[in-house]
Design a protein around this motif. Structure first.
Motif, PDB file in Angstrom:
ATOM      1  N   ILE A  95       0.837  -1.201   0.000  1.00 33.77           N
ATOM      2  CA  ILE A  95       0.000   0.000   0.000  1.00 33.77           C
ATOM      3  C   ILE A  95       0.872   1.251   0.000  1.00 33.77           C
ATOM      4  O   ILE A  95       0.594   2.223  -0.717  1.00 33.77           O
ATOM      5  N   LEU A  96       1.931   1.242   0.796  1.00 30.23           N
ATOM      6  CA  LEU A  96       2.846   2.392   0.833  1.00 30.23           C
ATOM      7  C   LEU A  96       3.522   2.575  -0.521  1.00 30.23           C
ATOM      8  O   LEU A  96       3.710   3.718  -0.978  1.00 30.23           O
ATOM      9  N   LEU A  97       3.898   1.482  -1.175  1.00 30.39           N
ATOM     10  CA  LEU A  97       4.482   1.577  -2.514  1.00 30.39           C
ATOM     11  C   LEU A  97       3.474   2.152  -3.500  1.00 30.39           C
ATOM     12  O   LEU A  97       3.827   2.992  -4.345  1.00 30.39           O
ATOM     13  N   LEU A  98       2.217   1.716  -3.387  1.00 29.67           N
ATOM     14  CA  LEU A  98       1.172   2.236  -4.268  1.00 29.67           C
ATOM     15  C   LEU A  98       0.979   3.737  -4.056  1.00 29.67           C
ATOM     16  O   LEU A  98       0.801   4.493  -5.021  1.00 29.67           O
ATOM     17  N   ILE A  99       1.008   4.179  -2.806  1.00 30.76           N
ATOM     18  CA  ILE A  99       0.850   5.609  -2.511  1.00 30.76           C
ATOM     19  C   ILE A  99       1.987   6.412  -3.135  1.00 30.76           C
ATOM     20  O   ILE A  99       1.762   7.467  -3.755  1.00 30.76           O
ATOM     21  N   PHE A 100       3.225   5.937  -2.981  1.00 29.46           N
ATOM     22  CA  PHE A 100       4.363   6.636  -3.583  1.00 29.46           C
ATOM     23  C   PHE A 100       4.201   6.720  -5.100  1.00 29.46           C
ATOM     24  O   PHE A 100       4.421   7.775  -5.711  1.00 29.46           O
ATOM     25  N   ALA A 101       3.809   5.611  -5.728  1.00 31.88           N
ATOM     26  CA  ALA A 101       3.634   5.600  -7.177  1.00 31.88           C
ATOM     27  C   ALA A 101       2.518   6.555  -7.604  1.00 31.88           C
ATOM     28  O   ALA A 101       2.630   7.245  -8.625  1.00 31.88           O
ATOM     29  N   ALA A 102       1.445   6.625  -6.813  1.00 29.94           N
ATOM     30  CA  ALA A 102       0.338   7.526  -7.135  1.00 29.94           C
ATOM     31  C   ALA A 102       0.757   8.990  -7.007  1.00 29.94           C
ATOM     32  O   ALA A 102       0.338   9.842  -7.806  1.00 29.94           O
ATOM     33  N   LEU A 103       1.577   9.301  -6.009  1.00 35.10           N
ATOM     34  CA  LEU A 103       2.073  10.675  -5.856  1.00 35.10           C
ATOM     35  C   LEU A 103       2.999  11.055  -7.017  1.00 35.10           C
ATOM     36  O   LEU A 103       2.962  12.185  -7.520  1.00 35.10           O
ATOM     37  N   LEU A 104       3.814  10.099  -7.459  1.00 33.53           N
ATOM     38  CA  LEU A 104       4.678  10.350  -8.612  1.00 33.53           C
ATOM     39  C   LEU A 104       3.841  10.518  -9.880  1.00 33.53           C
ATOM     40  O   LEU A 104       4.152  11.351 -10.752  1.00 33.53           O
ATOM     41  N   TYR A 105       2.776   9.753  -9.971  1.00 31.46           N
ATOM     42  CA  TYR A 105       1.836   9.857 -11.097  1.00 31.46           C
ATOM     43  C   TYR A 105       1.216  11.256 -11.146  1.00 31.46           C
ATOM     44  O   TYR A 105       1.071  11.844 -12.234  1.00 31.46           O
ATOM     45  N   ALA A 106       0.881  11.806  -9.980  1.00 33.08           N
ATOM     46  CA  ALA A 106       0.339  13.172  -9.933  1.00 33.08           C
ATOM     47  C   ALA A 106       1.357  14.184 -10.449  1.00 33.08           C
ATOM     48  O   ALA A 106       0.993  15.154 -11.135  1.00 33.08           O
ATOM     49  N   GLN A 107       2.636  13.968 -10.112  1.00 35.13           N
ATOM     50  CA  GLN A 107       3.690  14.846 -10.631  1.00 35.13           C
ATOM     51  C   GLN A 107       3.765  14.758 -12.149  1.00 35.13           C
ATOM     52  O   GLN A 107       3.924  15.772 -12.846  1.00 35.13           O
ATOM     53  N   ALA A 108       3.665  13.544 -12.672  1.00 39.05           N
ATOM     54  CA  ALA A 108       3.728  13.361 -14.126  1.00 39.05           C
ATOM     55  C   ALA A 108       2.565  14.059 -14.823  1.00 39.05           C
ATOM     56  O   ALA A 108       2.739  14.690 -15.878  1.00 39.05           O
ATOM     57  N   LEU A 109       1.385  13.970 -14.234  1.00 41.85           N
ATOM     58  CA  LEU A 109       0.223  14.639 -14.822  1.00 41.85           C
ATOM     59  C   LEU A 109       0.410  16.154 -14.840  1.00 41.85           C
ATOM     60  O   LEU A 109       0.012  16.835 -15.797  1.00 41.85           O
ATOM     61  N   ALA A 110       1.033  16.690 -13.792  1.00 38.47           N
ATOM     62  CA  ALA A 110       1.260  18.130 -13.719  1.00 38.47           C
ATOM     63  C   ALA A 110       2.318  18.578 -14.719  1.00 38.47           C
ATOM     64  O   ALA A 110       2.152  19.584 -15.422  1.00 38.47           O
ATOM     65  N   VAL A 111       3.419  17.827 -14.804  1.00 37.09           N
ATOM     66  CA  VAL A 111       4.537  18.219 -15.675  1.00 37.09           C
ATOM     67  C   VAL A 111       4.151  18.141 -17.150  1.00 37.09           C
ATOM     68  O   VAL A 111       4.511  19.010 -17.948  1.00 37.09           O
ATOM     69  N   THR A 112       3.407  17.107 -17.519  1.00 33.54           N
ATOM     70  CA  THR A 112       3.041  16.932 -18.925  1.00 33.54           C
ATOM     71  C   THR A 112       1.834  17.756 -19.345  1.00 33.54           C
ATOM     72  O   THR A 112       1.574  17.894 -20.543  1.00 33.54           O
ATOM     73  N   GLY A 113       1.097  18.271 -18.381  1.00 31.75           N
ATOM     74  CA  GLY A 113      -0.126  19.001 -18.707  1.00 31.75           C
ATOM     75  C   GLY A 113      -1.319  18.097 -18.904  1.00 31.75           C
ATOM     76  O   GLY A 113      -2.427  18.571 -19.210  1.00 31.75           O
ATOM     77  N   ALA A 114      -1.130  16.785 -18.720  1.00 27.62           N
ATOM     78  CA  ALA A 114      -2.236  15.842 -18.914  1.00 27.62           C
ATOM     79  C   ALA A 114      -3.329  16.061 -17.878  1.00 27.62           C
ATOM     80  O   ALA A 114      -4.521  15.952 -18.188  1.00 27.62           O
ATOM     81  N   GLY A 115      -2.934  16.371 -16.654  1.00 27.73           N
ATOM     82  CA  GLY A 115      -3.924  16.605 -15.603  1.00 27.73           C
ATOM     83  C   GLY A 115      -4.803  17.801 -15.908  1.00 27.73           C
ATOM     84  O   GLY A 115      -6.024  17.747 -15.749  1.00 27.73           O
ATOM     85  N   ALA A 116      -4.182  18.896 -16.357  1.00 27.46           N
ATOM     86  CA  ALA A 116      -4.948  20.103 -16.684  1.00 27.46           C
ATOM     87  C   ALA A 116      -5.884  19.858 -17.861  1.00 27.46           C
ATOM     88  O   ALA A 116      -7.022  20.351 -17.881  1.00 27.46           O
ATOM     89  N   ALA A 117      -5.417  19.080 -18.844  1.00 29.26           N
ATOM     90  CA  ALA A 117      -6.256  18.787 -20.005  1.00 29.26           C
ATOM     91  C   ALA A 117      -7.465  17.955 -19.596  1.00 29.26           C
ATOM     92  O   ALA A 117      -8.600  18.220 -20.038  1.00 29.26           O
ATOM     93  N   PHE A 118      -7.230  16.956 -18.759  1.00 31.83           N
ATOM     94  CA  PHE A 118      -8.331  16.119 -18.300  1.00 31.83           C
ATOM     95  C   PHE A 118      -9.296  16.932 -17.447  1.00 31.83           C
ATOM     96  O   PHE A 118     -10.518  16.793 -17.564  1.00 31.83           O
ATOM     97  N   GLU A 119      -8.748  17.785 -16.591  1.00 28.78           N
ATOM     98  CA  GLU A 119      -9.596  18.613 -15.734  1.00 28.78           C
ATOM     99  C   GLU A 119     -10.496  19.519 -16.570  1.00 28.78           C
ATOM    100  O   GLU A 119     -11.689  19.680 -16.283  1.00 28.78           O
ATOM    101  N   ALA A 120      -9.926  20.120 -17.621  1.00 28.21           N
ATOM    102  CA  ALA A 120     -10.716  20.997 -18.486  1.00 28.21           C
ATOM    103  C   ALA A 120     -11.807  20.215 -19.211  1.00 28.21           C
ATOM    104  O   ALA A 120     -12.952  20.684 -19.327  1.00 28.21           O
TER     105      ALA A 120
END
Length: 433
Positions: free
Chosen positions: A285-310
């Motif tokens: 579970i702790l490994l999954l949390i770390f991977a999910a937090l890194l995934y959030a960073q990737a979404l922010a850096v690539t702009g994928a998160g903002a595109a999905f949010e819009a």
């Protein structure tokens, strides 16, 4: 890659890896690292973001609450208090029509709560409760549907690992999430209890034998009830009113669980075994949390998160919420609730905030859907698990699904209530402040 192109590439890559059997945490890590490198072109920047994610995300004291809550549940499960409560309830209600089903509901709910997983709770306690139900009923499908529904019910009761994980991934106070979930969970418990009681005619309890499961002494039963209630109250109230941090509250809960276990004769070797089991269970579970937090960073850096949010915000609040619920339901047919949350938290929570959806209301809706999804036909994992756990492979699975429909109806009604009038069920955390 930026924007919608990055979003498409990330989601397709994730789907392909998971479809080929790669664990969700590993898939999240691989795709996130590749996406960050694709956006920055620098492995130095990738390593910097990995280090920052590990430092900022995993150094908070709330992270230790996960193994501590799992340890509390392990002690409670091994102490035998759930069995004591089930036996006492079953004997007390043995003359009531539907009493055996109510006792099974209580027993399986507490078992799932202690195990930290509805599936584990169903596997661990179904045989005990099913045996008592079958002594009083000729309807196997009704009995199995009641047990499967009760296992899902147990995971709605705070505190839970899903709520702590939600807190870490979304930066919301865990105590507030516990309080937000408390009232809706109690509403579901009461409604399902009424449903089970009303369906008592389906169980032939009017001709139930006068005897029952082995009698447990009243002091032992009261100790069990008080012990579980105290452990839960310390965690919810202590963290909810901010007298204690979540880690401190979980520590006290684990200590109470240990005291219960020792009072029931648990030996040092078994205590050590429980600690090791909780540690092994919490590590992924702790490994999954770390991977999910890194995934959030990737979404922010690539702009994928903002595109999905819009894209999601353009649908409007009602349609966007419907899409979120649909995605959760689909994901939980192939993944567990924690993995589904890890894949969607960084996308859904910012979009919901943009649309003005209350973050606590979204949490309640998310927990109800993610924990109720394993009951949804035709792939509801809890139904298949319960049937296999008690060795009743001859019972048609769709007959069992028919008997979990009341629980699904209650869950959906609660979801609609929270979506339409969120303040009705989330007033408690705002009252506490």
């Amino acid at each position: 890659m930026i924007g919608i192109g990055a979003a498409t590439a990330i989601f397709v890559a994730m789907a392909v890896l998971i479809a080929f059997g790669v664990q969700v945490a590993i898939a999240l890590g691989i795709v996130s690292l590749a996406a960050i490198y694709g956006a920055t072109g620098s492995w130095q920047e990738v390593s910097r973001l990995v280090a920052a994610t590990a430092y900022d995300g995993l150094r908070t004291d709330i992270i230790i609450a996960i193994p501590l809550l799992m340890l509390m549940g392990e002690f409670i499960a091994r102490s035998g208090v759930v069995t004591d409560i089930f036996r006492a309830t079953s004997r007390t209600l043995r003359h009531m029509r539907g009493g055996a089903a109510l006792a099974a509901t209580i027993g399986n709910s507490l078992s799932a709560f202690a195990a930290g997983s509805s599936v584990a709770g169903a596997v661990g306690f179904s045989r005990i409760s099913y045996g008592e139900l079958r002594r009083r009923s000729d309807d196997s499908a009704t009995s199995l549907g009641t047990i499967a529904s009760a296992a899902a019910l147990g995971m709605l009761l705070p505190p839970s690992i899903l709520m702590v994980t939600w807190s870490i991934l979304t930066r919301q106070p865990a105590g507030a999430l516990f309080l937000a979930m408390l009232v809706p969970a109690l509403l579901v418990v009461v409604a399902f209890g009424v449903s089970v009681r009303g369906a008592g005619t389906a169980l032939n309890t009017s001709s139930a034998p006068k005897d029952g499961p082995p009698e447990t002494s009243p002091p032992r039963v009261w100790t069990s009830l008080i012990g579980i209630a105290l452990a839960v109250a310390v965690v919810i109230v202590g963290s909810g009113v901010r007298i204690l941090s979540v880690a401190e509250a979980a520590s006290l809960g684990a200590a109470i669980g240990l005291a219960l276990a020792i009072s029931r004769g648990m030996r040092p070797a078994t205590i050590v075994e429980a600690i090791l089991v909780a540690g092994r269970a919490s590590a992924p579970i702790l490994l999954l949390i770390f991977a999910a937090l890194l995934y959030a960073q990737a979404l922010a850096v690539t702009g994928a998160g903002a595109a999905f949010e819009a894209a999601l915000a353009s649908l409007g609040a009602a349609a966007a919420l419907a899409v979120m619920i649909a995605v959760w339901l689909v994901l939980v047919t192939v993944l567990d609730a924690l993995s589904a949350l890890a894949l969607t938290a960084a996308l859904f929570v910012p979009a919901a905030a943009t649309l003005g959806i209350d973050p606590l209301a979204l949490t309640v809706i998310g927990v109800l859907v993610l924990e109720g999804a394993p009951l949804v036909p035709p792939l509801g994992l809890l139904v298949f698990t319960t049937r296999a756990a008690v060795g009743e492979d001859g019972v048609p699975v769709f007959d069992i699904f028919r008997h979990v429909l009341p629980m699904l109806a209650i869950l959906m009604a609660t979801v609609l209530l929270v979506a339409i009038v969120p303040k009705v069920v989330i007033w408690l955390p705002y009252l506490v402040g």
